[in-house]
Motif scaffolding. Structure first.
Motif, mmCIF file in Angstrom:
data_model
loop_
_atom_site.group_PDB
_atom_site.id
_atom_site.type_symbol
_atom_site.label_atom_id
_atom_site.label_comp_id
_atom_site.label_asym_id
_atom_site.label_seq_id
_atom_site.Cartn_x
_atom_site.Cartn_y
_atom_site.Cartn_z
ATOM 1 N N ILE A 19 0.955 -1.350 0.146
ATOM 2 C CA ILE A 19 0.022 -0.224 0.008
ATOM 3 C C ILE A 19 0.735 1.369 -0.050
ATOM 4 C CG2 ILE A 19 -1.554 1.282 1.485
ATOM 5 C CD1 ILE A 19 -2.972 -1.302 2.243
ATOM 6 N N GLN A 22 2.378 1.787 -3.488
ATOM 7 C CA GLN A 22 1.127 2.208 -4.572
ATOM 8 C C GLN A 22 0.919 3.908 -4.198
ATOM 9 O OE1 GLN A 22 -0.032 0.750 -7.293
ATOM 10 N NE2 GLN A 22 1.456 -0.688 -6.776
ATOM 11 N N LEU A 23 0.793 3.901 -2.891
ATOM 12 C CA LEU A 23 0.402 5.484 -2.526
ATOM 13 C C LEU A 23 1.508 6.599 -3.011
ATOM 14 C CD1 LEU A 23 -1.909 5.185 0.582
ATOM 15 C CD2 LEU A 23 -2.561 5.245 -1.714
ATOM 16 N N VAL A 74 -5.659 -1.493 -2.078
ATOM 17 C CA VAL A 74 -5.234 -0.191 -2.777
ATOM 18 C C VAL A 74 -6.510 0.395 -3.432
ATOM 19 C CG1 VAL A 74 -3.851 0.465 -4.741
ATOM 20 C CG2 VAL A 74 -2.733 -0.978 -2.703
#
Length: 90
Positions: A19, A22-23, A74
């Motif tokens: 996560i 991806q962020l 996500v």
């Protein structure tokens, strides 16, 4: 917008690291998304375990502007973040 990601052992085991990756990518490319204001800011903060996952199965735990996402994924986080940033512009 502020996003806080728990990195306690259980949250990390259940996907917090993915996560975060991806962020961070979203953070870098934020202004390439249509509808996102030029002055939009995405702050990502790594937090310690708040022990919520010790009491019930909620890992990974992510907060988007203080709204808790339990068993976070996500796609739902991206949707919440992008929708929230678009609304900030209005």
């Amino acid at each position: 917008m502020d996003v806080k990601i728990c990195t306690g052992a259980k949250c990390t085991l259940y996907g917090a690291s993915g996560i975060i990756e991806q962020l961070e990518e979203l953070q870098e490319n934020l202004h390439e998304y249509p509808g996102i204001p030029a002055d939009a800011v995405l702050n990502i903060e790594i937090i310690r375990c708040d022990r919520r996952c010790k009491e019930k199965k909620v890992s990974p735990l992510v907060f988007v502007d203080d709204v808790a996402f339990e068993n976070a994924k996500v796609p739902e986080l991206m949707e919440a973040i992008l929708n929230g940033l678009e609304k900030e512009k209005a």
